[in-house]
Design an enzyme around this catalytic site. Structure first.
Site, PDB file in Angstrom:
ATOM      1  N   PRO A 100      22.772  -1.496  -0.359  1.00  0.00           N
ATOM      2  CA  PRO A 100      23.841  -0.607  -1.127  1.00  0.00           C
ATOM      3  C   PRO A 100      23.939  -1.008  -2.454  1.00  0.00           C
ATOM      4  O   PRO A 100      23.373  -2.129  -3.102  1.00  0.00           O
ATOM      5  CB  PRO A 100      25.148  -1.539  -0.470  1.00  0.00           C
ATOM      6  N   CYS A 101      24.432  -0.093  -3.347  1.00  0.00           N
ATOM      7  CA  CYS A 101      24.668  -0.230  -4.783  1.00  0.00           C
ATOM      8  C   CYS A 101      25.790   0.387  -5.353  1.00  0.00           C
ATOM      9  O   CYS A 101      25.542   1.397  -5.889  1.00  0.00           O
ATOM     10  CB  CYS A 101      23.401   0.196  -5.531  1.00  0.00           C
ATOM     11  N   ILE A 102      26.926  -0.460  -5.175  1.00  0.00           N
ATOM     12  CA  ILE A 102      28.222   0.066  -5.533  1.00  0.00           C
ATOM     13  C   ILE A 102      28.863   0.995  -5.068  1.00  0.00           C
ATOM     14  O   ILE A 102      29.890   1.206  -4.289  1.00  0.00           O
ATOM     15  CB  ILE A 102      28.343  -0.096  -7.076  1.00  0.00           C
TER      16      ILE A 102
END
Lengths: 78, 151
Positions: free
Chosen positions: A24-26
């Protein structure tokens, strides 16, 4: 339920067997997949996904700010 | 209530469309602007009063009292730096005031690692016409107004 959404997203990217790595990235899930062609963009959009971006050998699924939660729900299913 | 969104960094204001990442450039997660930071190491500050609801070494989201949430992303693809050159000053769930240091970083190290240090500032899930009062393109100081987020 969040878990159900995670399961549906996982199904729309080809299921657990197709996932090499998921991070995940934000606002997005960065997915490294065995076979990118299994990604069902229409199904993802129906799940409220903002967009699907393919770049650098990865498929990025833009899910919004709850990406971290969705990713951990998906990881529970892998 | 109109939300005044401040620049998280000192640098140059550029349109979101100039960000070398389609998710930001096409405003997929919301409208906003970007700041090309000066290269000197320093602190990135909170753009609004609120709670840090998401915190990564390279990005954070502050949610204001009215539920409006602002995303600040420090550079592009910087998730791959695994936190190196980033030093969070707060923890997830902490309340911050606009202008308060949130993450210390070194934009020059980001550039040296091959990534763009540009900082998208995004009004998450806002309508495109909800933002007004944009800072003109050009130099900006951390804490200056970037835009207004109208209800």
């Amino acid at each position: 339920m969040a878990d159900e959404r995670a399961a549906k997203i996982l199904a729309a990217i080809g299921g657990a067997d197709n996932v090499v790595e998921l991070e995940p990235c934000i606002t997005r899930l960065r997915c490294e997949l065995e076979d990118d062609s299994l990604v069902d963009e229409a199904a993802l959009r129906a799940l409220g996904v903002h967009g699907v971006v393919r770049m650098g050998g990865a498929v990025q699924i833009v899910v919004g700010p709850e990406a971290d939660v969705i990713a951990s729900d998906i990881e529970d299913l892998l | 209530m109109t939300l005044r969104v401040l620049s998280p960094a000192t640098g140059v204001v550029v349109p979101l469309s100039a960000v070398p990442d389609p998710v930001f450039a096409k405003a997929m997660v919301g409208p906003g602007v970007a700041v090309e930071p000066i290269s000197a190491a320093g602190d990135v500050v909170a753009p609004i009063d609120g709670v840090v609801v998401t915190l990564h070494p390279h990005a954070f989201v502050v949610a204001g009292a009215n539920g409006h949430a602002v995303l600040v992303h420090l550079g592009i693809d910087t998730v791959k730096m695994k936190g190196e050159s980033f030093l969070p000053h707060v923890v997830k769930g902490e309340s911050v005031r606009s202008g308060q240091p949130v993450i210390g970083w070194d934009p020059a190290a980001v550039s040296a690692a091959g990534y763009s240090p540009i900082c998208p500032v995004v009004a998450l899930d806002a309508r495109g016409d909800a933002l007004t009062g944009f800072a003109p393109g050009g130099p900006v100081t951390a804490g200056d107004q970037l835009f207004l987020w109208n209800p």
